[in-house]
Each structure stands twice: as C-alpha cells, then as structure tokens.
Enzyme design. Structure first.
Site, PDB file in Angstrom:
ATOM      1  N   LYS A  81       0.832  -1.254   0.019  1.00 62.51           N
ATOM      2  CA  LYS A  81       0.071  -0.007   0.164  1.00 62.51           C
ATOM      3  C   LYS A  81       1.015   1.349   0.059  1.00 62.51           C
ATOM      4  O   LYS A  81       2.115   1.404   0.705  1.00 62.51           O
ATOM      5  CB  LYS A  81      -0.773   0.002   1.186  1.00 62.51           C
ATOM      6  N   GLY A 183     -23.936   4.681   3.594  1.00 61.82           N
ATOM      7  CA  GLY A 183     -22.731   5.327   2.528  1.00 61.82           C
ATOM      8  C   GLY A 183     -23.248   4.804   1.062  1.00 61.82           C
ATOM      9  O   GLY A 183     -23.178   3.385   0.964  1.00 61.82           O
ATOM     10  N   VAL A 184     -23.989   5.447   0.255  1.00 60.40           N
ATOM     11  CA  VAL A 184     -24.377   5.147  -0.990  1.00 60.40           C
ATOM     12  C   VAL A 184     -23.460   5.682  -2.015  1.00 60.40           C
ATOM     13  O   VAL A 184     -23.869   6.400  -3.085  1.00 60.40           O
ATOM     14  CB  VAL A 184     -25.713   5.456  -1.240  1.00 60.40           C
ATOM     15  N   GLY A 185     -22.015   5.897  -1.979  1.00 60.13           N
ATOM     16  CA  GLY A 185     -21.170   6.133  -3.212  1.00 60.13           C
ATOM     17  C   GLY A 185     -20.769   5.079  -4.255  1.00 60.13           C
ATOM     18  O   GLY A 185     -21.880   4.149  -4.542  1.00 60.13           O
ATOM     19  N   VAL A 187     -19.312   2.174  -3.914  1.00 61.91           N
ATOM     20  CA  VAL A 187     -19.735   0.926  -3.663  1.00 61.91           C
ATOM     21  C   VAL A 187     -21.182   0.740  -2.996  1.00 61.91           C
ATOM     22  O   VAL A 187     -21.878  -0.197  -3.646  1.00 61.91           O
ATOM     23  CB  VAL A 187     -18.759   0.405  -2.359  1.00 61.91           C
TER      24      VAL A 187
HETATM   25  P1  NAD Z   1     -17.156   6.820  -2.139  1.00 62.32           P
HETATM   26  O1  NAD Z   1     -16.274   7.800  -1.716  1.00 62.32           O
HETATM   27  O2  NAD Z   1     -17.610   6.696  -3.515  1.00 62.32           O
HETATM   28  O3  NAD Z   1     -18.613   6.523  -1.128  1.00 62.32           O
HETATM   29  C1  NAD Z   1     -18.599   6.818   0.247  1.00 62.32           C
HETATM   30  C2  NAD Z   1     -19.833   7.556   0.588  1.00 62.32           C
HETATM   31  O4  NAD Z   1     -20.041   7.393   1.694  1.00 62.32           O
HETATM   32  C3  NAD Z   1     -20.016   9.030   0.038  1.00 62.32           C
HETATM   33  O5  NAD Z   1     -21.050   9.100  -0.854  1.00 62.32           O
HETATM   34  C4  NAD Z   1     -19.841   9.442   1.204  1.00 62.32           C
HETATM   35  O6  NAD Z   1     -20.598  10.716   1.313  1.00 62.32           O
HETATM   36  C5  NAD Z   1     -20.560   8.699   2.238  1.00 62.32           C
HETATM   37  N1  NAD Z   1     -19.941   8.645   3.620  1.00 62.32           N
HETATM   38  C6  NAD Z   1     -19.032   9.469   4.007  1.00 62.32           C
HETATM   39  N2  NAD Z   1     -19.147   9.413   5.416  1.00 62.32           N
HETATM   40  C7  NAD Z   1     -20.334   8.978   5.832  1.00 62.32           C
HETATM   41  C8  NAD Z   1     -21.006   8.749   7.203  1.00 62.32           C
HETATM   42  N3  NAD Z   1     -20.579   9.086   8.358  1.00 62.32           N
HETATM   43  N4  NAD Z   1     -22.121   8.113   7.272  1.00 62.32           N
HETATM   44  C9  NAD Z   1     -22.821   7.971   5.987  1.00 62.32           C
HETATM   45  N5  NAD Z   1     -22.258   8.123   4.721  1.00 62.32           N
HETATM   46  C10 NAD Z   1     -20.796   8.466   4.728  1.00 62.32           C
HETATM   47  O7  NAD Z   1     -16.333   5.575  -1.777  1.00 62.32           O
HETATM   48  P2  NAD Z   1     -16.265   3.819  -2.224  1.00 62.32           P
HETATM   49  O8  NAD Z   1     -15.379   3.660  -3.274  1.00 62.32           O
HETATM   50  O9  NAD Z   1     -17.708   3.861  -2.508  1.00 62.32           O
HETATM   51  O10 NAD Z   1     -15.894   3.109  -0.982  1.00 62.32           O
HETATM   52  C11 NAD Z   1     -16.665   3.060   0.228  1.00 62.32           C
HETATM   53  C12 NAD Z   1     -16.095   2.068   1.376  1.00 62.32           C
HETATM   54  O11 NAD Z   1     -15.652   1.001   0.747  1.00 62.32           O
HETATM   55  C13 NAD Z   1     -14.464   2.726   1.790  1.00 62.32           C
HETATM   56  O12 NAD Z   1     -14.319   2.492   3.228  1.00 62.32           O
HETATM   57  C14 NAD Z   1     -13.704   2.203   1.079  1.00 62.32           C
HETATM   58  O13 NAD Z   1     -12.441   2.055   1.688  1.00 62.32           O
HETATM   59  C15 NAD Z   1     -14.251   0.718   0.920  1.00 62.32           C
HETATM   60  N6  NAD Z   1     -13.863  -0.142  -0.081  1.00 62.32           N
HETATM   61  C16 NAD Z   1     -13.864   0.590  -1.562  1.00 62.32           C
HETATM   62  C17 NAD Z   1     -13.600  -0.132  -2.608  1.00 62.32           C
HETATM   63  C18 NAD Z   1     -13.629   0.400  -4.027  1.00 62.32           C
HETATM   64  O14 NAD Z   1     -13.564  -0.656  -5.032  1.00 62.32           O
HETATM   65  N7  NAD Z   1     -13.997   1.456  -4.329  1.00 62.32           N
HETATM   66  C19 NAD Z   1     -12.757  -1.479  -2.522  1.00 62.32           C
HETATM   67  C20 NAD Z   1     -12.749  -2.026  -1.122  1.00 62.32           C
HETATM   68  C21 NAD Z   1     -13.278  -1.119   0.032  1.00 62.32           C
END
Ligand code: NAD
Length: 354
Positions: A81, A183-185, A187
């Site tokens: 990492k 969290g509805v980003g 993932v």
């Molecule tokens: P992202 O930034 O697209 O989405 C995250 C969402 O969470 C955003 O909409 C944000 O507004 C929301 N958020 C932040 N703080 C919050 C809270 N306190 N309460 C509710 N919502 C909140 O990120 P992502 O890529 O969807 O990743 C989400 C998680 O999954 C992270 O922990 C990341 O490390 C993990 N992850 C992601 C991947 C990947 O492929 N993207 C792979 C493994 C793990």
C-alpha cells in the site's frame, strides 16, 4: 523520535520506504507487507494527515490488510500500500503523481499500485506515465473488465450479503429482506442497485442526504439520517462508508442479525469481532467480502502484463467465489466458537506463510 519498526502496527513488513521529491513536493510512504504470494498489490491513498505518524500507521496497517485480502481472494499477489501525504489544501499535481510513478518503477515490480481514497482513474493515468506497475486504468465501454474497481467491489458484497442471508436467516433469496446501507457512493450505491433488482427492502443513508434521497426515490427505498442508520431495525446492516464504526457504542446500537458491507477496517479494535459474535450478529470479515475490486484490478494488471485482454467472465467467476470463502469462515467459526474475523485472519496468515 520513534522508529517505525517499534510501532504496534509493524508486522515484519518486508519494506517501508519514504519517497521525497523536492521538485514536485511529493512525500509518500510505500509499504510492502508480504510478497510471499507475489508482488505486493494495493492502492495509493491521497490524504492530509495532521500527524505524519498517522500516515505511517495507515501504510503499515493497510498493507498488511492487502496481504490478507489478496491471499483470501486466491490472487497471486502479496500485500502493499502507498500513502501520499497531501498538504492541508490537498494539492495534487501531475508532476507529483509522475514522481510517485518513478518511485514505484524503481521497486522493479515488487509493488503494484492502483486507486484508493483520494485517487481516481485519471490520477492512475498520470502515475502510469512513469511506471508499468500500475493498474485500475480507464477501460472502454460500460461492463468492460478493469478500470474503476467500485462496481466490482459492489458485486462481491452483493454476493456476500446473499450468502450471509442464507447462512444466518436460512433464506435463498433477498426478496423482502431489509438491508440498511451506510454510504451510497461507488460501492454502497452499486450494492443498493443490485439488491433492489432482487426485491430487497432498502434503507439508505449518506452524509450527503440528497444523494441518499435521490437513490431511495429511484429504487423505492427509505432513507435514514447518518446518525440513525446504525440503529435501524433490519436484517442486514451494510457499512459502505467509513472504517472503525464497529466500536462498543456502535455495536450496542445495532438492531440487525447480520453485518456485511464493503468499508475497510470496520472493527474499531480487534476484540470487536468477538463483541459482535457475543451479540449473535453474523459478521462478514471486511477484507474477504470487499475483494471484488482487487480481483478486477489484479486480473486487469496480469492481462496487460501478458499482452492479453482482461476476461470479464474470469473476473465475475472469481468474484462469485467470495460467498464460498465466507461460508468456510462461518462454518469454522460455528464449529470452533472463534469469531469470524479471527478465523479469517488465521486462514490468511497461513496462506502468506506466517
Ligand atoms: P465513495 O467515496 O464513492 O463513497 C462513500 C460514500 O460514503 C459517500 O457517498 C460519502 O458521502 C458517504 N459517507 C461518508 N461518511 C459517511 C458517514 N459518516 N455516514 C454515511 N455516509 C457517509 O467511496 P467508495 O469507493 O464507495 O468506498 C466506500 C468504502 O468501501 C470505503 O471504506 C472504501 O475504503 C471501501 N472499499 C472500496 C473499494 C472500491 O473498490 N471502491 C474496495 C474495497 C473497499
């Protein structure tokens, strides 16, 4: 000054390197935890750390996590990492990313990088101008293999939630099963869409409540405020935002028999896996259920290295193996009384020869 190898998070990491480039202003740490199974693979995080010591801790902890994640996903990759220490304004320049690429290249393939928090596909393109040891690069066309790992991570979590529902609730379908998503980003949003197609009942939450409300409208779900979502009475609580949410207070609030989501490092402290088990809550170890993205970027990397096209069916096939691994962990946990997170750690440690 404390030496990094006396840090509690130092776990016989094979290499920890500080990268400085005065011209571009780059400061980064690259950590390789284990290359037992192959080159250390794991994303680069771009983050402002108030205390540089926290950057070191992140690099150490996250690279070990990648060793476990890659091993449990059956990938021929070790764990690595990188963190780029951003300034307060989070200034990010192509020169900085290129200098970072040069540092990755210097390691000769021992470390393979990709996206993580604060780093997107376009940044990976800048990194790739200086190194071949990079993946998660943009791909042509929707549904193509490789590129943004988010949708592939979502696919793995969707399969994992179905497996958890089968194991804990004895149901073969998620129709009518109530899932609360934090969290509805990239993932969490993807997980919501996949579950909705199968008729699951959704409660969506995000600190960006407009985002949650728009998706709830589209998928005919409900919303919950960010400070309420962990207490929603439901079948599955799916954390897809922050890490360390499963602490004493968080676990006490849960009103769900299953926790299964994609956020990294969900357990605030190691003993919180046991706390969940004591409450009778089935936990899907985060690095096992969220491996879909690393499966995709790794197969993309290996295909590019071999001069072939990444096979989307192979990516899907390997992601579909996530439920089998979870099942193995839960069965072992049921038989031994050891919590699933500890069972997973032991399996991973064995795979990486520790
Ligand atoms: P992202 O930034 O697209 O989405 C995250 C969402 O969470 C955003 O909409 C944000 O507004 C929301 N958020 C932040 N703080 C919050 C809270 N306190 N309460 C509710 N919502 C909140 O990120 P992502 O890529 O969807 O990743 C989400 C998680 O999954 C992270 O922990 C990341 O490390 C993990 N992850 C992601 C991947 C990947 O492929 N993207 C792979 C493994 C793990």
């Amino acid at each position: 000054m404390t030496a990094f190898w006396t840090e509690p998070d130092y776990d016989d990491h094979e290499l920890v390197q500080l990268v400085r480039d005065r011209v571009s202003g780059l400061t980064a740490i690259i950590a390789l935890h284990s290359t037992h199974l192959g080159p250390g693979a794991g994303g680069t995080r771009f983050w402002h750390y108030a205390d540089p010591q926290d950057a070191m801790r992140d690099a150490l902890r996250l690279s070990r996590g990648m060793s476990y994640k890659n091993a449990m996903a059956g990938l021929p990759m070790g764990g690595g990492k990188a963190v780029i220490l951003a300034d307060r304004e989070r200034t990010k320049t192509p020169q900085m990313l290129e200098a970072f690429g040069e540092a990755v290249e210097t390691l000769g393939g021992a470390y393979v990088t990709a996206e993580d928090v604060g780093i997107g596909e376009a940044d990976m393109v800048a990194v790739s101008r200086r190194t071949q040891y990079v993946t998660g690069l943009p791909v042509d066309g929707e549904g193509a293999a490789g590129g943004d790992p988010g949708p592939f991570t979502a696919m793995g979590i969707y399969h994992g939630i179905k497996a958890a529902v089968r194991h804990k609730l004895g149901k073969d379908s998620v129709r009518g099963v109530h899932v609360a998503i934090q969290g509805v980003g990239s993932v969490g949003g993807g997980v919501a869409r996949l579950l909705s197609k199968d008729g699951a009942k959704l409660t969506l939450s995000d600190i960006d409540m407009d985002r949650a409300a728009a998706l709830a409208d589209e998928l005919e779900g409900e919303t919950a405020a960010p400070d309420a979502v962990m207490g929603v009475a439901c079948d599955v609580f799916s954390p897809n935002a922050l890490g360390a949410i499963l602490d004493d207070a968080g676990i006490a609030r849960l009103d769900a028999p299953i926790v299964a989501g994609g956020a990294n490092n969900q357990l605030a402290r190691a003993h919180h896996g046991e706390t969940l088990a004591e409450r009778g809550i089935l936990y899907a170890p985060d690095y096992v259920i969220n491996a879909g993205g690393i499966i995709s970027v790794t197969l993309e990397y290996l295909a590019r290295r071999d001069g072939t096209a990444c096979d989307i069916n192979e990516v899907r096939k390997r992601i579909a193996q996530i439920p089998g691994r979870l099942k193995e962990i839960w069965q072992e946990s049921d038989a031994s009384g050891v919590s699933p997170d500890v069972v997973a750690d032991r399996m991973a440690q064995k795979l990486i020869g520790r």
